[in-house]
Every structure is written in C-alpha cells, then in structure tokens.
Design a protein around this motif. Structure first.
Motif, PDB file in Angstrom:
ATOM      1  N   ARG A 176       0.814  -1.220   0.000  1.00 18.02           N
ATOM      2  CA  ARG A 176       0.000   0.000   0.000  1.00 18.02           C
ATOM      3  C   ARG A 176       0.844   1.265   0.000  1.00 18.02           C
ATOM      4  NH1 ARG A 176      -2.848  -2.968   4.172  1.00 18.02           N
ATOM      5  NH2 ARG A 176      -4.779  -3.852   3.369  1.00 18.02           N
ATOM      6  N   HIS A 177       2.075   1.169   0.526  1.00 18.55           N
ATOM      7  CA  HIS A 177       2.904   2.356   0.703  1.00 18.55           C
ATOM      8  C   HIS A 177       4.347   2.064   0.312  1.00 18.55           C
ATOM      9  CE1 HIS A 177      -0.483   3.834   3.073  1.00 18.55           C
ATOM     10  NE2 HIS A 177      -0.388   2.750   3.821  1.00 18.55           N
ATOM     11  N   CYS A 178       5.064   3.129  -0.020  1.00 19.16           N
ATOM     12  CA  CYS A 178       6.489   3.015  -0.343  1.00 19.16           C
ATOM     13  C   CYS A 178       7.184   4.320   0.002  1.00 19.16           C
ATOM     14  CB  CYS A 178       6.685   2.685  -1.827  1.00 19.16           C
ATOM     15  SG  CYS A 178       8.415   2.612  -2.362  1.00 19.16           S
ATOM     16  N   VAL A 179       8.393   4.210   0.516  1.00 24.94           N
ATOM     17  CA  VAL A 179       9.254   5.366   0.751  1.00 24.94           C
ATOM     18  C   VAL A 179      10.561   5.101   0.008  1.00 24.94           C
ATOM     19  CG1 VAL A 179      10.614   6.642   2.467  1.00 24.94           C
ATOM     20  CG2 VAL A 179       8.267   5.920   3.005  1.00 24.94           C
ATOM     21  N   ILE A 180      10.988   6.038  -0.834  1.00 26.31           N
ATOM     22  CA  ILE A 180      12.260   5.871  -1.530  1.00 26.31           C
ATOM     23  C   ILE A 180      13.354   6.640  -0.793  1.00 26.31           C
ATOM     24  CG2 ILE A 180      11.313   5.347  -3.805  1.00 26.31           C
ATOM     25  CD1 ILE A 180      11.778   8.278  -4.565  1.00 26.31           C
ATOM     26  N   THR A 181      14.585   6.147  -0.906  1.00 27.55           N
ATOM     27  CA  THR A 181      15.733   6.738  -0.232  1.00 27.55           C
ATOM     28  C   THR A 181      16.898   6.831  -1.223  1.00 27.55           C
ATOM     29  OG1 THR A 181      16.626   4.607   0.494  1.00 27.55           O
ATOM     30  CG2 THR A 181      14.983   5.652   1.932  1.00 27.55           C
ATOM     31  N   PRO A 182      17.987   7.517  -0.848  1.00 21.46           N
ATOM     32  CA  PRO A 182      19.063   7.755  -1.817  1.00 21.46           C
ATOM     33  C   PRO A 182      19.868   6.527  -2.230  1.00 21.46           C
ATOM     34  CG  PRO A 182      19.090   9.410  -0.080  1.00 21.46           C
ATOM     35  CD  PRO A 182      18.156   8.346   0.363  1.00 21.46           C
ATOM     36  N   SER A 183      19.713   5.374  -1.578  1.00 28.41           N
ATOM     37  CA  SER A 183      20.430   4.162  -1.967  1.00 28.41           C
ATOM     38  C   SER A 183      19.765   2.965  -1.298  1.00 28.41           C
ATOM     39  CB  SER A 183      21.907   4.230  -1.549  1.00 28.41           C
ATOM     40  OG  SER A 183      22.026   4.202  -0.138  1.00 28.41           O
ATOM     41  N   GLY A 184      20.078   1.767  -1.787  1.00 24.01           N
ATOM     42  CA  GLY A 184      19.590   0.577  -1.115  1.00 24.01           C
ATOM     43  C   GLY A 184      20.131   0.484   0.293  1.00 24.01           C
ATOM     44  N   GLN A 185      21.377   0.876   0.460  1.00 27.06           N
ATOM     45  CA  GLN A 185      22.009   0.891   1.775  1.00 27.06           C
ATOM     46  C   GLN A 185      21.236   1.799   2.728  1.00 27.06           C
ATOM     47  OE1 GLN A 185      26.287   1.179   1.598  1.00 27.06           O
ATOM     48  NE2 GLN A 185      26.370   2.451   3.411  1.00 27.06           N
ATOM     49  N   SER A 186      20.862   2.982   2.265  1.00 29.79           N
ATOM     50  CA  SER A 186      20.128   3.903   3.129  1.00 29.79           C
ATOM     51  C   SER A 186      18.723   3.392   3.425  1.00 29.79           C
ATOM     52  CB  SER A 186      20.056   5.300   2.496  1.00 29.79           C
ATOM     53  OG  SER A 186      19.190   5.328   1.379  1.00 29.79           O
ATOM     54  N   ALA A 187      18.134   2.622   2.519  1.00 28.02           N
ATOM     55  CA  ALA A 187      16.817   2.038   2.784  1.00 28.02           C
ATOM     56  C   ALA A 187      16.890   1.059   3.952  1.00 28.02           C
ATOM     57  CB  ALA A 187      16.289   1.336   1.531  1.00 28.02           C
ATOM     58  N   LEU A 188      17.950   0.253   3.986  1.00 21.85           N
ATOM     59  CA  LEU A 188      18.140  -0.670   5.105  1.00 21.85           C
ATOM     60  C   LEU A 188      18.311   0.086   6.414  1.00 21.85           C
ATOM     61  CD1 LEU A 188      20.665  -3.106   3.382  1.00 21.85           C
ATOM     62  CD2 LEU A 188      18.310  -3.662   3.997  1.00 21.85           C
ATOM     63  N   MET A 189      19.198   1.091   6.416  1.00 19.79           N
ATOM     64  CA  MET A 189      19.483   1.832   7.650  1.00 19.79           C
ATOM     65  C   MET A 189      18.276   2.643   8.115  1.00 19.79           C
ATOM     66  SD  MET A 189      22.402   0.578   7.496  1.00 19.79           S
ATOM     67  CE  MET A 189      23.598   0.073   6.283  1.00 19.79           C
ATOM     68  N   THR A 190      17.549   3.235   7.149  1.00 22.06           N
ATOM     69  CA  THR A 190      16.381   4.036   7.511  1.00 22.06           C
ATOM     70  C   THR A 190      15.319   3.188   8.172  1.00 22.06           C
ATOM     71  OG1 THR A 190      16.801   5.581   5.686  1.00 22.06           O
ATOM     72  CG2 THR A 190      14.568   5.543   6.576  1.00 22.06           C
ATOM     73  N   THR A 191      15.117   1.971   7.674  1.00 17.64           N
ATOM     74  CA  THR A 191      14.120   1.080   8.259  1.00 17.64           C
ATOM     75  C   THR A 191      14.500   0.717   9.683  1.00 17.64           C
ATOM     76  OG1 THR A 191      13.685   0.177   6.065  1.00 17.64           O
ATOM     77  CG2 THR A 191      12.841  -1.065   7.925  1.00 17.64           C
ATOM     78  N   VAL A 192      15.763   0.367   9.901  1.00 22.35           N
ATOM     79  CA  VAL A 192      16.202   0.016  11.252  1.00 22.35           C
ATOM     80  C   VAL A 192      16.101   1.228  12.175  1.00 22.35           C
ATOM     81  CG1 VAL A 192      18.186  -0.716  12.635  1.00 22.35           C
ATOM     82  CG2 VAL A 192      17.710  -1.841  10.464  1.00 22.35           C
ATOM     83  N   MET A 193      16.567   2.382  11.722  1.00 21.09           N
ATOM     84  CA  MET A 193      16.554   3.577  12.560  1.00 21.09           C
ATOM     85  C   MET A 193      15.147   4.041  12.888  1.00 21.09           C
ATOM     86  SD  MET A 193      19.596   4.386  13.478  1.00 21.09           S
ATOM     87  CE  MET A 193      19.509   6.108  13.972  1.00 21.09           C
ATOM     88  N   GLY A 194      14.199   3.733  12.017  1.00 25.79           N
ATOM     89  CA  GLY A 194      12.823   4.139  12.280  1.00 25.79           C
ATOM     90  C   GLY A 194      12.183   3.410  13.452  1.00 25.79           C
ATOM     91  N   PHE A 195      12.668   2.199  13.742  1.00 27.81           N
ATOM     92  CA  PHE A 195      11.947   1.369  14.711  1.00 27.81           C
ATOM     93  C   PHE A 195      12.787   0.807  15.847  1.00 27.81           C
ATOM     94  CE2 PHE A 195       9.600   1.246  10.745  1.00 27.81           C
ATOM     95  CZ  PHE A 195       8.306   1.518  11.177  1.00 27.81           C
ATOM     96  N   VAL A 196      14.096   0.728  15.701  1.00 31.00           N
ATOM     97  CA  VAL A 196      14.937   0.094  16.712  1.00 31.00           C
ATOM     98  C   VAL A 196      15.530   1.157  17.638  1.00 31.00           C
ATOM     99  CG1 VAL A 196      16.999  -1.324  17.087  1.00 31.00           C
ATOM    100  CG2 VAL A 196      15.443  -1.849  15.193  1.00 31.00           C
ATOM    101  N   ARG A 197      15.466   0.901  18.945  1.00 32.41           N
ATOM    102  CA  ARG A 197      15.948   1.840  19.942  1.00 32.41           C
ATOM    103  C   ARG A 197      16.866   1.137  20.940  1.00 32.41           C
ATOM    104  NH1 ARG A 197      14.159   4.333  16.493  1.00 32.41           N
ATOM    105  NH2 ARG A 197      12.555   5.941  16.464  1.00 32.41           N
ATOM    106  N   GLY A 198      17.581   1.924  21.725  1.00 32.14           N
ATOM    107  CA  GLY A 198      18.441   1.376  22.755  1.00 32.14           C
ATOM    108  C   GLY A 198      17.660   0.462  23.690  1.00 32.14           C
ATOM    109  N   GLY A 199      18.255  -0.685  24.017  1.00 33.92           N
ATOM    110  CA  GLY A 199      17.576  -1.664  24.842  1.00 33.92           C
ATOM    111  C   GLY A 199      16.870  -2.735  24.045  1.00 33.92           C
ATOM    112  N   ASP A 200      16.695  -2.504  22.747  1.00 37.84           N
ATOM    113  CA  ASP A 200      16.067  -3.503  21.883  1.00 37.84           C
ATOM    114  C   ASP A 200      17.088  -4.567  21.481  1.00 37.84           C
ATOM    115  OD1 ASP A 200      13.620  -2.229  21.911  1.00 37.84           O
ATOM    116  OD2 ASP A 200      13.912  -1.212  19.991  1.00 37.84           O
ATOM    117  N   HIS A 201      16.557  -5.698  21.066  1.00 32.47           N
ATOM    118  CA  HIS A 201      17.363  -6.802  20.535  1.00 32.47           C
ATOM    119  C   HIS A 201      17.086  -6.902  19.048  1.00 32.47           C
ATOM    120  CE1 HIS A 201      17.793 -11.374  19.870  1.00 32.47           C
ATOM    121  NE2 HIS A 201      19.020 -10.908  20.002  1.00 32.47           N
TER     122      HIS A 201
END
Length: 388
Positions: A67-92
């Motif tokens: 239903r949705h898509c977000v584009i980023t400047p590289s495939g590498q940044s897509a991976l990092m953006t996804t992790v940074m959007g949801f993972v926080r200190g204390g998470d596994h």
C-alpha cells in the motif's frame, strides 16, 4: 502568487514529468502553519520528495503488492532508515549473518554502541529462529539469498513466527526483485529493494525503496526519511521510472542467461562449487523452487584452491565482463571476495575466495567464451604455482 510554470492542457507525454523543488509554496498562512499535516503523502518541504518521487513510490508499491512506499538515496540507506525508524536502545536486533556488509557494519559499530543488542543468526535458518527471539527482540533483518554466498532462508516461516511473537521483519529482496518474490505477500513487514540494481537497470544511479502495508509504519518511515534528510533526486526518480518500463524484459533475459552460464560453469574442471539457488545442486534449491519465480542474475562460484596470483589470470582475461562492484545492470560484472573476508564471516559457507558474477544482456555464448578464457588463465596460474 501567479505560477511561473507554463500550462498547456493539450500536451500529454508518455514520459513522466521531472518536478524539482526544495521550497514548497503555500496559498495562505493557514496552509503554511498546518503544513506538517500534509504528511505522509503530501508535500511540505522538498526533503520528503516531489510529485515525481510520489509517482515512483506508487509504481514500486504496486510492484511489491504493498500500500505504501518510501524511496531513499540508496539501497544501503533504505536498510538503515528502516532500522533507525523502529529500533531503539535496549532492543534486541536479529540480523542474518549473510546480510549486506554495510548493514552488518552499521549494526556492529553504531547500533551496538547505542545499547542495541545485536545478534547475527545463521543465514540458512528457518523456523528455528524462534529459539533466538527474546522478550526485547524488536526486528529481524533478512536477506535471501545471502549477498555473497547465496544462502536461502525460509522467509514465510520466519515471518509467521515473528508475527506471532510481535517482532517486526524486513527483507532485502534485491536479488529477486518484486517480479521474482514479493516479501509482503509472505508476511514480511518491510520489503527493501536497492533500486540501484534491477529497478534502475543501467548502473547509472543510486536509490533504495521500502515498501509496506501498515499505515502507521508508513507514517514512521516518512518522518524518519525527513529527519535523516533522505531526499532523492527527481532526475534519478525519472531514470528509475524509465527503467521500470523494461524491467520485465530485462529480468527475464538476464535470468535465462544467468541459469545457462551457471549450468555451464558447474561442469568446468576449475570450478569447485557454484553458489546459486536455481541450480538443483544448491542447498537452498528447494526453498527457491517453492517461493521464487525468477532466477535472478547474480551468483557466486568457488574455484579449485590456488594461490591468489591465479585470480589475476582469471580476471585479467576478461573481454566482456567488467570488473566492479554492484550488479543488476545490463552489463555483466565480476567481483572478488578474498578468503580473509570469508574468515571474518559468522557461519561462513566457505573458507575459500569467492568470485561473484552478475549476468547482463550480452550474448550468452560470448559470456561463456569469456569465462572459458578466464578459467584457462586461472588454470595456468594454478599450474605455475610452486608445489607445497
């Protein structure tokens, strides 16, 4: 304020418009004061894209069955953006040991220092991943096949367990593209593509995409894109939109050629193993056959043991293959991963050097002839090596 852009209702084109802009102008004060309410789909500042970017996002989401898509400047940044959007200190965080190298480095060198518990799991794992899930596990990062050694994962099994345990899942799906596998259809929360590869198709741009179905996840990632400044050039969006017009033809042709080349290679005396799930000899073949619809264009091979000097003979013999990183474009590429890199991997598939090939649109017979010459150069290097 009167628009300075010319209008002509009688002009239509098959080519998408390239709309540039950093500043978004507003009709009145109220619109400006409430500009943030336009997100996640609307426009408040150029950092989150223009109508050209939105058009591309809609096309990719459609391909992914999302239903949705977000584009980023590289495939590498897509991976990092996804992790940074949801993972926080204390998470596994659970990450495939065969993931893209930059994601591994990001997890080890940055996330771990931010108090994220990073754990790498065996890349060929399936339902057994449940034993690794903890109370604080936030996300599982998959890639199938693995980026160099091509291990397959049982993605539907992992996604089902993660869903039941309340854990998010993301998958780097670049190898297959949405034409070969659609992670969202199999329960994965985020499908990541390096549009640099198949979607663009011509080795002339960098871009990534994150596709999803959940609207709340989309809100988070659009905000993350904005906060991290992950803006994409509208010219690059145009190039990917143009690349998508031939995606099906390119993937079909490259997939057929890759299988033909791989089948030939596995019969050659200098080749020890071909790492390629579409081959029946590959350990991941059953999973590939069950879930995937295309052969991809990327595979790896392990040659018979020889000194590194023999690899000079292999690579220097190429006339058609180009030596370089990346893959998925119309030109065939060859890359080298030394034994020392395999030794640094967790759960390594081999302790030998790996050659990775990306098959383009050149004549298949010419590519095989090129590889035949390369293997002859390798054999000469092996023969001249001092006896141990």
């Amino acid at each position: 304020m009167e628009s300075i852009a010319p209008t002509n209702d009688q002009f239509e084109s098959l080519s998408p418009a390239v709309m540039r802009g950093s500043t978004v102008v507003f009709k009145n004060f109220n619109d400006f004061a409430n500009r943030k309410s336009r997100q996640p789909d609307g426009f408040s500042y150029g950092i989150t894209g223009t109508p050209t970017a939105r058009g591309l996002e809609r096309r990719i989401a459609q391909l992914e069955g999302g239903r949705h898509c977000v584009i980023t400047p590289s495939g590498q940044s897509a991976l990092m953006t996804t992790v940074m959007g949801f993972v926080r200190g204390g998470d596994h965080l659970l990450v495939s040991a065969a993931c893209y190298g930059a994601l591994k480095a990001f997890a080890q060198k940055w996330l771990a220092s931010m108090n994220v518990e990073v754990e790498f799991y065996p890349p060929a794992v399936g339902a057994e991943i449940e034993s690794l899930i903890r109370a604080n596990t936030r996300m599982i990062c998959m890639e199938s096949p693995g980026t160099v050694t091509m291990e397959m994962q049982d993605t539907p099994a992992i996604a089902a367990i993660a869903k039941r345990r309340g854990v998010l899942t993301m998958m780097d799906n670049t190898w297959a593209s949405p034409l070969g596998f659609r992670p969202l259809d199999h329960g994965v929360d985020f499908s990541i593509e390096a549009a640099t590869k198949f979607l663009g198709g011509h080795s002339d741009l960098l871009m990534g995409s994150i596709s999803m179905n959940d609207s709340a996840h989309y809100d988070v990632l659009r905000e993350t894109q904005s906060v991290l400044g992950q803006q994409v050039s509208p010219e690059d969006c145009f190039l990917v939109l143009r690349g998508l017009e031939t995606l099906g033809l390119r993937v079909a042709a490259q997939s057929a050629s890759a299988l033909c080349v791989a089948q030939w290679l596995q019969m050659q005396p200098e080749v020890d193993r071909v790492l390629y799930p579409p081959l029946e000899s590959d350990p991941g073949h059953a999973l590939w056959k069950r879930d995937f619809r295309t052969n991809g264009c990327l595979f790896s091979l392990i040659l018979k043991p020889a000194p590194e000097a023999a690899f000079h003979g292999f690579f220097d013999a190429f006339k058609r293959f180009v030596i370089g990183a990346s893959w998925g474009g119309v030109h065939s590429l060859a890359a080298y991963y030394p034994a020392s890199l395999q030794a640094d991997r967790l759960f390594p598939a081999t302790d030998q050097p790996v050659v990775r090939l990306s098959i383009g649109l050149e004549d298949t017979g010419e590519l095989i002839a090129d590889l035949q010459a390369a293997l002859a150069g390798y054999a000469a290097g092996r023969a001249s090596a001092p006896a141990r």
